[in-house]
Design a protein around this motif. Structure first.
Motif, PDB file in Angstrom:
ATOM      1  N   ILE A  48      23.575  -4.075  20.564  1.00 26.81           N
ATOM      2  CA  ILE A  48      23.413  -4.635  19.214  1.00 26.81           C
ATOM      3  C   ILE A  48      24.807  -4.721  18.602  1.00 26.81           C
ATOM      4  O   ILE A  48      25.564  -3.740  18.622  1.00 26.81           O
ATOM      5  N   ASP A  49      25.132  -5.888  18.062  1.00 28.89           N
ATOM      6  CA  ASP A  49      26.450  -6.070  17.446  1.00 28.89           C
ATOM      7  C   ASP A  49      26.480  -5.313  16.120  1.00 28.89           C
ATOM      8  O   ASP A  49      25.776  -5.678  15.174  1.00 28.89           O
ATOM      9  N   PRO A  50      27.299  -4.257  16.021  1.00 29.60           N
ATOM     10  CA  PRO A  50      27.304  -3.450  14.785  1.00 29.60           C
ATOM     11  C   PRO A  50      27.797  -4.221  13.567  1.00 29.60           C
ATOM     12  O   PRO A  50      27.564  -3.799  12.428  1.00 29.60           O
ATOM     13  N   ASN A  51      28.465  -5.347  13.796  1.00 34.32           N
ATOM     14  CA  ASN A  51      28.984  -6.107  12.650  1.00 34.32           C
ATOM     15  C   ASN A  51      27.933  -6.994  11.994  1.00 34.32           C
ATOM     16  O   ASN A  51      28.174  -7.557  10.938  1.00 34.32           O
ATOM     17  N   THR A  52      26.786  -7.136  12.651  1.00 36.60           N
ATOM     18  CA  THR A  52      25.769  -8.029  12.082  1.00 36.60           C
ATOM     19  C   THR A  52      24.511  -7.286  11.624  1.00 36.60           C
ATOM     20  O   THR A  52      23.570  -7.906  11.140  1.00 36.60           O
ATOM     21  N   VAL A  53      24.484  -5.983  11.827  1.00 28.70           N
ATOM     22  CA  VAL A  53      23.221  -5.266  11.580  1.00 28.70           C
ATOM     23  C   VAL A  53      22.820  -5.315  10.104  1.00 28.70           C
ATOM     24  O   VAL A  53      23.666  -5.338   9.211  1.00 28.70           O
ATOM     25  N   ALA A  54      21.512  -5.316   9.930  1.00 33.55           N
ATOM     26  CA  ALA A  54      20.959  -5.394   8.572  1.00 33.55           C
ATOM     27  C   ALA A  54      20.126  -4.134   8.297  1.00 33.55           C
ATOM     28  O   ALA A  54      19.944  -3.292   9.183  1.00 33.55           O
ATOM     29  N   SER A  55      19.659  -4.032   7.097  1.00 36.07           N
ATOM     30  CA  SER A  55      18.811  -2.876   6.776  1.00 36.07           C
ATOM     31  C   SER A  55      17.669  -3.318   5.872  1.00 36.07           C
ATOM     32  O   SER A  55      17.744  -4.347   5.200  1.00 36.07           O
ATOM     33  N   VAL A  56      16.639  -2.509   5.903  1.00 36.23           N
ATOM     34  CA  VAL A  56      15.500  -2.764   5.023  1.00 36.23           C
ATOM     35  C   VAL A  56      15.121  -1.433   4.372  1.00 36.23           C
ATOM     36  O   VAL A  56      15.158  -0.381   5.013  1.00 36.23           O
ATOM     37  N   SER A  57      14.824  -1.505   3.109  1.00 35.27           N
ATOM     38  CA  SER A  57      14.460  -0.277   2.389  1.00 35.27           C
ATOM     39  C   SER A  57      13.416  -0.623   1.339  1.00 35.27           C
ATOM     40  O   SER A  57      13.102  -1.801   1.122  1.00 35.27           O
ATOM     41  N   GLY A  58      12.893   0.397   0.698  1.00 39.92           N
ATOM     42  CA  GLY A  58      11.899   0.123  -0.333  1.00 39.92           C
ATOM     43  C   GLY A  58      11.191   1.381  -0.776  1.00 39.92           C
ATOM     44  O   GLY A  58      11.576   2.495  -0.412  1.00 39.92           O
ATOM     45  N   THR A  59      10.162   1.172  -1.557  1.00 37.12           N
ATOM     46  CA  THR A  59       9.379   2.283  -2.101  1.00 37.12           C
ATOM     47  C   THR A  59       7.908   2.014  -1.829  1.00 37.12           C
ATOM     48  O   THR A  59       7.442   0.883  -1.977  1.00 37.12           O
ATOM     49  N   VAL A  60       7.221   3.058  -1.439  1.00 40.62           N
ATOM     50  CA  VAL A  60       5.774   2.934  -1.226  1.00 40.62           C
ATOM     51  C   VAL A  60       5.083   3.593  -2.408  1.00 40.62           C
ATOM     52  O   VAL A  60       5.369   4.752  -2.762  1.00 40.62           O
ATOM     53  N   LYS A  61       4.204   2.834  -3.027  1.00 38.36           N
ATOM     54  CA  LYS A  61       3.520   3.296  -4.239  1.00 38.36           C
ATOM     55  C   LYS A  61       2.046   3.567  -3.950  1.00 38.36           C
ATOM     56  O   LYS A  61       1.459   2.987  -3.025  1.00 38.36           O
ATOM     57  N   PHE A  62       1.475   4.426  -4.777  1.00 38.35           N
ATOM     58  CA  PHE A  62       0.022   4.628  -4.754  1.00 38.35           C
ATOM     59  C   PHE A  62      -0.532   4.049  -6.042  1.00 38.35           C
ATOM     60  O   PHE A  62      -0.131   4.472  -7.139  1.00 38.35           O
ATOM     61  N   ASP A  63      -1.405   3.094  -5.906  1.00 43.39           N
ATOM     62  CA  ASP A  63      -1.955   2.381  -7.058  1.00 43.39           C
ATOM     63  C   ASP A  63      -3.153   3.155  -7.620  1.00 43.39           C
ATOM     64  O   ASP A  63      -4.135   3.379  -6.907  1.00 43.39           O
ATOM     65  N   GLY A  64      -3.062   3.557  -8.848  1.00 47.33           N
ATOM     66  CA  GLY A  64      -4.170   4.294  -9.475  1.00 47.33           C
ATOM     67  C   GLY A  64      -3.887   5.781  -9.521  1.00 47.33           C
ATOM     68  O   GLY A  64      -2.802   6.243  -9.150  1.00 47.33           O
ATOM     69  N   ALA A  65      -4.900   6.510 -10.009  1.00 46.03           N
ATOM     70  CA  ALA A  65      -4.735   7.957 -10.131  1.00 46.03           C
ATOM     71  C   ALA A  65      -4.799   8.601  -8.749  1.00 46.03           C
ATOM     72  O   ALA A  65      -5.676   8.278  -7.953  1.00 46.03           O
ATOM     73  N   ALA A  66      -3.857   9.485  -8.508  1.00 46.46           N
ATOM     74  CA  ALA A  66      -3.820  10.150  -7.197  1.00 46.46           C
ATOM     75  C   ALA A  66      -5.049  11.037  -7.035  1.00 46.46           C
ATOM     76  O   ALA A  66      -5.444  11.734  -7.968  1.00 46.46           O
ATOM     77  N   PRO A  67      -5.665  11.009  -5.859  1.00 45.04           N
ATOM     78  CA  PRO A  67      -6.829  11.876  -5.653  1.00 45.04           C
ATOM     79  C   PRO A  67      -6.424  13.346  -5.679  1.00 45.04           C
ATOM     80  O   PRO A  67      -5.310  13.697  -5.299  1.00 45.04           O
ATOM     81  N   LYS A  68      -7.351  14.154  -6.152  1.00 47.14           N
ATOM     82  CA  LYS A  68      -7.067  15.584  -6.232  1.00 47.14           C
ATOM     83  C   LYS A  68      -6.962  16.159  -4.811  1.00 47.14           C
ATOM     84  O   LYS A  68      -7.841  15.913  -3.974  1.00 47.14           O
ATOM     85  N   ALA A  69      -5.890  16.887  -4.582  1.00 45.32           N
ATOM     86  CA  ALA A  69      -5.686  17.435  -3.227  1.00 45.32           C
ATOM     87  C   ALA A  69      -6.731  18.512  -2.924  1.00 45.32           C
ATOM     88  O   ALA A  69      -7.072  19.322  -3.789  1.00 45.32           O
ATOM     89  N   ALA A  70      -7.214  18.496  -1.679  1.00 42.96           N
ATOM     90  CA  ALA A  70      -8.215  19.498  -1.264  1.00 42.96           C
ATOM     91  C   ALA A  70      -7.568  20.883  -1.215  1.00 42.96           C
ATOM     92  O   ALA A  70      -6.410  21.027  -0.836  1.00 42.96           O
ATOM     93  N   LYS A  71      -8.355  21.886  -1.613  1.00 40.97           N
ATOM     94  CA  LYS A  71      -7.849  23.270  -1.640  1.00 40.97           C
ATOM     95  C   LYS A  71      -7.827  23.849  -0.222  1.00 40.97           C
ATOM     96  O   LYS A  71      -8.690  23.571   0.601  1.00 40.97           O
ATOM     97  N   ILE A  72      -6.834  24.691   0.010  1.00 44.48           N
ATOM     98  CA  ILE A  72      -6.749  25.409   1.285  1.00 44.48           C
ATOM     99  C   ILE A  72      -6.957  26.892   0.995  1.00 44.48           C
ATOM    100  O   ILE A  72      -6.382  27.435   0.041  1.00 44.48           O
ATOM    101  N   ASP A  73      -7.779  27.530   1.821  1.00 48.80           N
ATOM    102  CA  ASP A  73      -8.007  28.972   1.690  1.00 48.80           C
ATOM    103  C   ASP A  73      -7.372  29.646   2.907  1.00 48.80           C
ATOM    104  O   ASP A  73      -7.887  29.553   4.024  1.00 48.80           O
ATOM    105  N   MET A  74      -6.250  30.335   2.672  1.00 50.06           N
ATOM    106  CA  MET A  74      -5.536  30.964   3.789  1.00 50.06           C
ATOM    107  C   MET A  74      -5.882  32.445   3.929  1.00 50.06           C
ATOM    108  O   MET A  74      -5.184  33.171   4.646  1.00 50.06           O
ATOM    109  N   SER A  75      -6.935  32.879   3.265  1.00 49.28           N
ATOM    110  CA  SER A  75      -7.226  34.317   3.224  1.00 49.28           C
ATOM    111  C   SER A  75      -7.595  34.895   4.592  1.00 49.28           C
ATOM    112  O   SER A  75      -7.551  36.104   4.774  1.00 49.28           O
ATOM    113  N   GLN A  76      -7.948  34.030   5.533  1.00 50.02           N
ATOM    114  CA  GLN A  76      -8.353  34.558   6.846  1.00 50.02           C
ATOM    115  C   GLN A  76      -7.177  35.097   7.645  1.00 50.02           C
ATOM    116  O   GLN A  76      -7.383  35.731   8.676  1.00 50.02           O
ATOM    117  N   ASP A  77      -5.956  34.847   7.184  1.00 49.34           N
ATOM    118  CA  ASP A  77      -4.789  35.397   7.876  1.00 49.34           C
ATOM    119  C   ASP A  77      -3.770  35.868   6.835  1.00 49.34           C
ATOM    120  O   ASP A  77      -3.136  35.047   6.168  1.00 49.34           O
TER     121      ASP A  77
END
Lengths: 258, 320
Positions: A48-77
């Motif tokens: 690949i010719d390093p003088n011609t390389v391009a890049s792509v970037s951006g942001t990934v969005k979540f549309d709407g209210a974020a779902p409530k994260a499920a609870k984890i119970d670590m009490s077994q250890d």
């Protein structure tokens, strides 16, 4: 068959069973654990010719209210003292983390060198760090256990070889690699059923995982027309087309909703 | 209807062996505990927490760090080893002490089943829980439980010493056909449920088949209770079967709610999900065993009456 013959057959079966059990009761030593298979000989990478390389970037969005994260119970250890919410959908201020972004199409028959450096998965606080990982096919993945408890690492692939290994506290890292391309390959710990992560195995080095700010960047792409795929473990996949000219730096954003 | 007031059949002359019977009952009870332990493994998603087999973390018997999924899987393996030992003793004891040849063969079949079950358990671990193998492991477990219960029944004082009260069955389908049909539909239901639990199938076939199970079992129990309630050996398992069926339907509904409807996005198996699914498996095993006992008792107490068909021109029986 008479009575004596039956008793004889029964005794032989019992002895056979005992012999099998005793024969297989030898303790497995760490030396006997299968190591990562050496990567198959790769064809020379397409330059690949390093003088011609391009890049792509951006942001990934979540549309709407974020779902409530499920609870984890670590009490077994008692050795598990991590955060107590699942990482299925992590969206902060609408920015979606843990989205795997990669060049799905457009690279043609190009081949790429497989990095000799391993990528690391750390088991800490009875969670995997990172939660979503990208790796090239054949590249080694090093798995460490920083917890004071035994984990087992169990990838459940569709296209790669499945394995399941136990890793006690302070044990040597396990090194493995995956031979075939596979997106969102689930990895779990059967000791701690909340422990889940995803490995993405791709053929090119052109991939990224969005951070907590939802941002990603893929550098070093040769000019061309590409399909960029955004994959989230629960929300699925979105594809976007982009054309990159020499030294281009383009922005490609994505948005998911439930 | 053909009925006989007086007993017409006698039990095979064989002495009652109290020790053997108690041992058989004990084996059946420990097998039930093993089924519960196995259900706990699946419900806690702990099936592969011990990655090696037949050793556990490299040892045959060594208690691992008592946390996480290994607690369930290791306990399951140890209880399974105990049941296998009990079964070997039961088979040898029955073979040496029992006069009834068919019972000796049944004890041998129990041993064969436990061996097959151990191999299936090993294959489940070594091949990372293929749904077909794991479901076969679940089905053979309950088959073995039924065999253990049957041996306990056949070695019991009542079976050995009673002169069975007989009533001929002239209805069609006969009660024995209905009891065998009950066992068949329960077995199909067991496989469908196991396939769902081991991710080889959706929940829909299991839920739809529950309606068929309900109809067949209710039909069987109602027939047994309406016509043969005087026979205690038939009435009791029929009542228990009906009660267990109601309990099982309720537990199935709870398991569906906790696991499918509410637990879809759960990060791990939650306690209500574990309790309801384990209870559903346990009552399912009891239901299948009760259906088997009912079939055995019906076969003994309610034999099918056959009416010989004679061509119309020869209605008058002629002695040969």
């Amino acid at each position: 068959m008479n009575k004596k013959a039956w008793v004889g057959a029964l005794s032989v079966l019992c002895l056979l069973g005992l012999w099998l059990l005793v024969g297989c009761s030898k303790k497995e030593t760490p030396e006997e654990q299968p190591a990562a298979a050496p990567a198959a000989a790769q064809p020379a990478a397409t330059p690949i010719d390093p003088n011609t390389v391009a890049s792509v970037s951006g942001t990934v969005k979540f549309d709407g209210a974020a779902p409530k994260a499920a609870k984890i119970d670590m009490s077994q250890d008692p050795a598990c003292k991590g955060a107590n919410t699942a990482e299925t959908v992590v969206a902060d201020n609408g920015n979606l983390a843990n989205v795997f972004v990669y060049v799905k199409d457009g690279l043609g028959n190009r081949t790429f060198d497989v990095p000799t450096q391993a990528v690391t998965i750390d088991q800490q606080g009875c969670r995997y760090h990172p939660h979503v990982l990208g790796v090239m096919a054949g590249q080694n993945v090093q798995i460490k256990n920083d917890d004071q408890t035994t984990h087992n690492i169990h990838p459940t692939p569709k296209d790669n070889r499945e394995w399941n290994e136990s890793q006690p506290p302070a044990a040597a890292p396990i090194e493995k690699n995956f031979a075939r391309e596979e997106i969102m390959l689930p990895v779990k710990c059967n000791q701690h059923p909340w422990m889940k992560m995803y490995i993405n195995v791709v053929k090119s080095p052109f991939y990224a995982v969005t951070g907590p700010d939802g941002k990603y960047e893929i550098k070093g792409l040769p000019p061309g027309d590409y399909t960029i795929a955004f994959v989230q473990e629960k929300l699925g996949e979105q594809d976007q087309k982009v054309t990159l000219a020499a030294k281009d730096s383009k922005t490609v954003d994505a948005s998911f909703k439930q | 209807m053909y009925r006989t007031k007086e007993p017409t059949l006698k039990a095979v002359a064989t002495p009652y062996n109290r020790s053997l019977h108690r041992f058989a009952v004990f084996t059946a009870c420990v097998t039930f505990v093993l089924i519960v332990a196995g259900a706990l493994v699946t419900s806690n998603d702990a099936g592969l927490s011990v990655p090696d087999w037949p050793t556990s973390f490299g040892y045959l018997i060594k208690v691992p760090h008592w946390v996480g999924g290994a607690r369930f899987e290791w306990s399951h393996r140890m209880i399974a080893g105990f049941v296998a030992t009990l079964t070997v003793i039961l088979a040898v004891w029955t073979w040496l002490a029992e006069r009834r040849r068919w019972l000796r063969l049944l004890a041998l079949a129990a041993f064969g089943t436990v061996l097959a079950q151990a191999v299936l358990g090993g294959l489940t671990v070594l091949f990372y829980q293929p749904p077909a193998v794991s479901s076969a492991h679940a089905a053979v477990a309950q088959t073995f439980f039924c065999i253990a219960v049957a041996i306990a029944l056949f070695t019991g004082r009542q079976w050995v010493e009673e002169v069975p009260q007989i009533e001929l069955d002239t209805r069609r389908p006969s009660l024995i056909t209905l009891t065998l049909l009950s066992i068949f539909v329960l077995y199909v239901q067991l496989i469908l449920g196991a396939m769902f639990r081991h991710k080889g199938m959706t929940w829909l076939p299991h839920v739809l088949h529950a309606a068929i199970v309900t109809i067949v079992l209710t039909w069987t129990a109602v027939r047994a209770l309406s016509l043969y309630s005087k026979i205690e050996a038939v009435r009791r398992p029929a009542v228990i079967m009906l009660s267990l069926l109601i309990a099982q339907l309720c537990l199935g509904f709870m398991a569906f709610l906790t696991r499918v409807a509410w637990g879809r996005d759960a990060a791990q198996p939650e306690l209500p999900m574990v309790i309801s699914t384990v209870a559903h498996v346990a009552v399912g095993a009891l239901l299948l065993a009760t259906a088997a006992v009912l079939a055995i008792q019906v076969w003994r107490h309610v034999p099918v009456a056959f009416e010989e068909l004679v061509p119309s021109g020869q209605r008058k029986p002629v002695a040969a």
